[in-house]
Scaffold this active site. Structure first.
Site, PDB file in Angstrom:
ATOM      1  N   ASP A   1      -4.286 -13.969  -2.303  1.00  0.00           N
ATOM      2  CA  ASP A   1      -3.666 -13.570  -1.049  1.00  0.00           C
ATOM      3  C   ASP A   1      -3.688 -14.800  -0.155  1.00  0.00           C
ATOM      4  O   ASP A   1      -4.747 -15.223   0.322  1.00  0.00           O
ATOM      5  CB  ASP A   1      -4.432 -12.413  -0.399  1.00  0.00           C
ATOM      6  CG  ASP A   1      -3.947 -11.049  -0.863  1.00  0.00           C
ATOM      7  OD1 ASP A   1      -3.148 -11.014  -1.830  1.00  0.00           O
ATOM      8  OD2 ASP A   1      -4.353 -10.036  -0.269  1.00  0.00           O
TER       9      ASP A   1
ATOM     10  N   ASP B   1      -0.428 -12.570   2.284  1.00  0.00           N
ATOM     11  CA  ASP B   1      -1.089 -11.550   3.093  1.00  0.00           C
ATOM     12  C   ASP B   1      -1.271 -12.161   4.482  1.00  0.00           C
ATOM     13  O   ASP B   1      -2.378 -12.482   4.911  1.00  0.00           O
ATOM     14  CB  ASP B   1      -2.429 -11.152   2.462  1.00  0.00           C
ATOM     15  CG  ASP B   1      -2.958  -9.860   3.046  1.00  0.00           C
ATOM     16  OD1 ASP B   1      -2.387  -9.379   4.046  1.00  0.00           O
ATOM     17  OD2 ASP B   1      -3.952  -9.333   2.516  1.00  0.00           O
TER      18      ASP B   1
ATOM     19  N   ASP C   1       2.468   2.001   3.245  1.00  0.00           N
ATOM     20  CA  ASP C   1       3.451   1.044   3.786  1.00  0.00           C
ATOM     21  C   ASP C   1       4.863   1.522   3.494  1.00  0.00           C
ATOM     22  O   ASP C   1       5.790   1.272   4.265  1.00  0.00           O
ATOM     23  CB  ASP C   1       3.296  -0.346   3.141  1.00  0.00           C
ATOM     24  CG  ASP C   1       1.912  -0.931   3.338  1.00  0.00           C
ATOM     25  OD1 ASP C   1       1.239  -0.541   4.307  1.00  0.00           O
ATOM     26  OD2 ASP C   1       1.520  -1.766   2.504  1.00  0.00           O
TER      27      ASP C   1
ATOM     28  N   HIS D   1       0.886  -1.166   0.000  1.00  0.00           N
ATOM     29  CA  HIS D   1       0.000   0.000   0.000  1.00  0.00           C
ATOM     30  C   HIS D   1       0.923   1.216   0.000  1.00  0.00           C
ATOM     31  O   HIS D   1       2.008   1.177   0.604  1.00  0.00           O
ATOM     32  CB  HIS D   1      -0.838   0.116   1.271  1.00  0.00           C
ATOM     33  CG  HIS D   1      -1.703  -1.068   1.590  1.00  0.00           C
ATOM     34  ND1 HIS D   1      -1.244  -2.157   2.275  1.00  0.00           N
ATOM     35  CD2 HIS D   1      -3.016  -1.297   1.350  1.00  0.00           C
ATOM     36  CE1 HIS D   1      -2.234  -3.017   2.431  1.00  0.00           C
ATOM     37  NE2 HIS D   1      -3.318  -2.522   1.877  1.00  0.00           N
TER      38      HIS D   1
END
Ligand code: XLS
Ligand code: NI
Ligand code: NI
Length: 443
Positions: A303, A346, A111, A108
């Site tokens: 993910d 994830d 991040d 993101h």
């Protein structure tokens, strides 16, 4: 194999590049099954999975939970200057990923570097870190699987981003997505993800659902049009999740998202990024979600993680159930693979997993398990009667009246007359236990 790169400091000292040593190895810092270069069905293992590291869990996730503060005190999180701190974090990330032989990463915007409330300052910060990431990518050979914008953490998004009732908030989300798309393109990202954490509602009493969903569709069109204009040729993914943080998220599950994409003319550019723990929260198996997407030609990426059978939230644990992964790989192999997508972890290590090596064990274990699952699924498809048995259940549609029905040549009266002519059908076993045993034989 990736080139191991470190920054000025080595953050994971004493751990070299993780190597394949085979199933007999008792080295906990080695692969026993994942052998990047090994060919399976005409493709290397690396190409089958395109494993990616999730920046947010591995380098930002500090072990905090609603009941307690950080337990992972990262040495890359110490400097007071936000850019210097972000660069340390990126050094740590590329050191870890190159030591892990992870070919991809995902992030993101927030991040990579801390965001402020000033849009132009955020854009500047992101550009600085993107330039740094470009160097790191070319030195290591690691690539960007997908980028995304975090449109759920800042308090302005508490009522949603693209579905916010306030246009000013929606516009902010637009600014953030524009910068995240620019970053993704600059880094050669292969895909761009939308996970709508707060694109949903907490109460219908204050919500115009129809209008919010139309805004979401319009917003996705604008993002897609902008990215295409900038030359982005990758795929957009929507990541379904039924709830959390909202009570009800609009992108509930694969079937819901597919209907939405179809309704708003987005199926040419968008596919699905499916997450294990989101499937279970929606009351589905992961295999179900994969199959739904595959059947529509919209299986994009995954993910990888898992929930906890006793907990009803997104615990994001690393995968460790071989049986489930074999069924997962069966669907993916039968669908022809993940294309431009990949397997993004994830997943986060537990709050009390505080050794630097724990992040390695987590990824090693999951990559090994995926590799084992791939080998088993490949052999099931190549050597067993699995597909034949399934196909045989539908044999009555392969010829005669059944085939005529599939071809649209029968009407309801024809069905009635056929039923009268043939009489009561024989009972036919679904042979579920037989098939479960067949899969187990290959583990
Ligand atoms: C949260 C989601 C999130 C997306 C990216 O549950 O899984 O991590 O993958 O925004
Ligand atoms: Ni996710
Ligand atoms: Ni999730």
């Amino acid at each position: 194999m990736k080139n191991v790169i470190t920054g000025d400091l080595e953050f994971f000292k004493g751990i070299g590049q993780i190597q394949f040593e085979g199933p007999e190895s008792d080295n906990p810092l080695a692969f026993r099954w994942y052998n990047a270069a090994q060919m399976v069905g005409g493709k290397t293992m690396e190409a089958h999975f395109r494993f990616a590291c999730a920046y947010w869990h591995s380098f930002n996730g500090n072990g905090s939970d609603p009941f307690g503060s950080a337990t992972h005190l990262f040495p890359w999180d110490e400097k007071s200057d936000p850019i210097a701190r972000a660069k340390d974090k990126m050094d740590a990330a590329f050191e870890f990923m190159s030591k892990m032989q992870l070919p991809f990463y995902c992030f993101h915007d927030v991040d990579l570097v801390d965001y402020t409330d000033v849009i132009s300052e955020n854009e500047k910060r992101l550009e600085t870190l993107v330039a740094y990431a470009r160097e790191k990518q070319s030195a290591s050979g690691i690539r960007l699987l997908w980028g995304t914008a975090n449109l759920f953490s800042h308090r302005r998004y508490m009522n949603g981003a693209a579905t916010n009732p306030d246009f000013q908030v929606l516009a902010h989300a637009g600014a953030q997505v524009k910068a995240a798309i620019d970053a993704t393109i600059a880094l050669g990202g292969e895909n761009y993800v939308f996970w709508g954490g707060r694109e949903g509602y907490m109460s219908l009493l204050n919500t115009n659902m129809k209008r919010e969903q139309e805004h979401l569709a319009r917003f996705l069109h604008l993002a897609k049009d902008y990215a295409r204009k900038q030359g982005f040729t990758g795929t957009f993914f929507i990541e379904p999740k039924p709830c959390e943080p909202t009570k009800h998220q609009y992108d509930y599950d694969a079937a819901t998202v597919i209907a939405f994409l179809q309704q708003y003319g987005l199926t040419t550019d968008f596919k699905l990024n499916l997450e294990v723990n989101h499937a279970t929260l929606a009351g589905h198996t992961f295999q179900h979600e994969l199959q739904v997407a595959a059947d529509h030609g919209l299986l994009g990426s995954i993910d990888a993680n898992r929930g906890d059978a006793q907990n009803g939230w997104d615990t994001d644990q690393f995968p460790n159930n071989l049986n489930e992964l074999v069924e997962t790989m069966l669907v993916i192999l039968e669908a022809g693979g993940l294309g431009s997508g990949g397997v993004n972890f994830d997943a986060k290590i537990r709050r009390n997993s505080t050794d630097p090596a724990d992040l390695f064990y987590a990824h090693i274990g999951s990559m090994d398990l995926f590799a084992r699952a791939l080998l088993a699924a490949h052999r099931i498809l190549e050597t067993s009667e699995f597909q034949k048995i399934r196909a045989a259940r539908y044999a009555s549609f392969d010829a005669g009246e059944g085939a005529a029905f599939e071809a649209g040549k029968l009407n309801l009266e024809d069905l009635r007359n056929y039923a009268v002519r043939m009489g009561e059908p024989e009972t036919r076993s679904g042979r579920q236990e037989f098939l479960e045993n067949l899969v187990n034989r290959y583990l």
